[in-house]
Design a protein around this motif. Structure first.
Motif, PDB file in Angstrom:
ATOM      1  N   VAL A 206       2.088   5.561   3.454  1.00 61.57           N
ATOM      2  CA  VAL A 206       1.177   4.438   3.605  1.00 61.57           C
ATOM      3  C   VAL A 206       0.014   4.962   4.453  1.00 61.57           C
ATOM      4  O   VAL A 206       0.227   5.617   5.469  1.00 61.57           O
ATOM      5  CB  VAL A 206       1.866   3.205   4.233  1.00 61.57           C
ATOM      6  CG1 VAL A 206       2.428   3.486   5.602  1.00 61.57           C
ATOM      7  CG2 VAL A 206       0.932   2.013   4.260  1.00 61.57           C
ATOM      8  N   ASN A 207      -1.207   4.759   3.968  1.00 60.03           N
ATOM      9  CA  ASN A 207      -2.415   5.279   4.635  1.00 60.03           C
ATOM     10  C   ASN A 207      -2.294   6.771   4.941  1.00 60.03           C
ATOM     11  O   ASN A 207      -2.607   7.219   6.036  1.00 60.03           O
ATOM     12  CB  ASN A 207      -2.712   4.491   5.905  1.00 60.03           C
ATOM     13  CG  ASN A 207      -3.269   3.130   5.604  1.00 60.03           C
ATOM     14  OD1 ASN A 207      -3.384   2.718   4.460  1.00 60.03           O
ATOM     15  ND2 ASN A 207      -3.613   2.397   6.638  1.00 60.03           N
ATOM     16  N   LYS A 208      -1.808   7.512   3.973  1.00 61.23           N
ATOM     17  CA  LYS A 208      -1.666   8.969   4.043  1.00 61.23           C
ATOM     18  C   LYS A 208      -0.593   9.442   5.018  1.00 61.23           C
ATOM     19  O   LYS A 208      -0.445  10.636   5.247  1.00 61.23           O
ATOM     20  CB  LYS A 208      -3.005   9.636   4.363  1.00 61.23           C
ATOM     21  CG  LYS A 208      -4.087   9.360   3.338  1.00 61.23           C
ATOM     22  CD  LYS A 208      -5.362  10.077   3.679  1.00 61.23           C
ATOM     23  CE  LYS A 208      -6.439   9.712   2.667  1.00 61.23           C
ATOM     24  NZ  LYS A 208      -7.697  10.366   2.958  1.00 61.23           N
ATOM     25  N   LYS A 209       0.156   8.540   5.612  1.00 57.96           N
ATOM     26  CA  LYS A 209       1.217   8.906   6.557  1.00 57.96           C
ATOM     27  C   LYS A 209       2.576   8.733   5.891  1.00 57.96           C
ATOM     28  O   LYS A 209       2.854   7.697   5.285  1.00 57.96           O
ATOM     29  CB  LYS A 209       1.152   8.051   7.819  1.00 57.96           C
ATOM     30  CG  LYS A 209      -0.096   8.292   8.634  1.00 57.96           C
ATOM     31  CD  LYS A 209      -0.070   7.445   9.870  1.00 57.96           C
ATOM     32  CE  LYS A 209      -1.339   7.643  10.686  1.00 57.96           C
ATOM     33  NZ  LYS A 209      -1.326   6.801  11.885  1.00 57.96           N
TER      34      LYS A 209
ATOM     35  N   ASN B 209       0.794  -1.232   0.000  1.00 59.73           N
ATOM     36  CA  ASN B 209       0.000   0.000   0.000  1.00 59.73           C
ATOM     37  C   ASN B 209       0.830   1.288   0.000  1.00 59.73           C
ATOM     38  O   ASN B 209       0.299   2.370   0.270  1.00 59.73           O
ATOM     39  CB  ASN B 209      -0.993   0.038   1.168  1.00 59.73           C
ATOM     40  CG  ASN B 209      -2.000  -1.077   1.080  1.00 59.73           C
ATOM     41  OD1 ASN B 209      -2.516  -1.375   0.005  1.00 59.73           O
ATOM     42  ND2 ASN B 209      -2.279  -1.722   2.199  1.00 59.73           N
TER      43      ASN B 209
ATOM     44  N   PRO C 152      -0.093   0.449   9.209  1.00 57.12           N
ATOM     45  CA  PRO C 152      -1.033  -0.107  10.173  1.00 57.12           C
ATOM     46  C   PRO C 152      -0.573  -1.503  10.597  1.00 57.12           C
ATOM     47  O   PRO C 152      -0.032  -2.259   9.783  1.00 57.12           O
ATOM     48  CB  PRO C 152      -2.359  -0.170   9.420  1.00 57.12           C
ATOM     49  CG  PRO C 152      -2.088   0.213   8.027  1.00 57.12           C
ATOM     50  CD  PRO C 152      -0.674   0.678   7.903  1.00 57.12           C
TER      51      PRO C 152
END
Length: 106
Positions: A30-33, A16, A103
């Motif tokens: 990853v996941n906007k971070k 991701n 995550p």
């Protein structure tokens, strides 16, 4: 030495992970971070390490790994000199940076 093509290939190999601009830098998220950025002008990476990993990498070579000299550095953000780092060492640090931000799997 690590170039941007190697950096990009490694960073995008994580689950991701995506590449996006971040001001004048290239960021990997990853996941906007953000887990890593590439500063083309200074040819260095900035990675998000935890306190222990940051101290280990910085102790191994203070001219290759060092905390950003401000409050961000105290939070684990670490500069990596890409002209000086061995690819295997960079890959290890990048993986830890990704794991610090990604995550947790259930």
């Amino acid at each position: 030495m690590v170039n941007i093509d190697t950096f990009r290939k490694l960073a995008l190999s994580f689950e991701n992970a995506i590449e996006e601009p971040h001001f004048e830098k290239t960021s990997f998220r990853v996941n906007k971070k953000i887990f890593a950025t590439f500063d083309e002008k200074n040819h260095h990476a900035i990675l998000k390490l935890n306190e222990i990993d940051q101290s280990v990498f910085c102790a191994s070579s203070e001219i290759i790994f060092y905390p950003i000299p401000n409050k961000w550095g105290k939070q684990g953000w670490t500069i990596v000199e890409l002209f000086k780092v061995r690819p295997e060492m960079f890959e290890d640090a990048l993986k830890l940076s990704y794991q610090n931000v990604a995550p947790k799997k259930k």
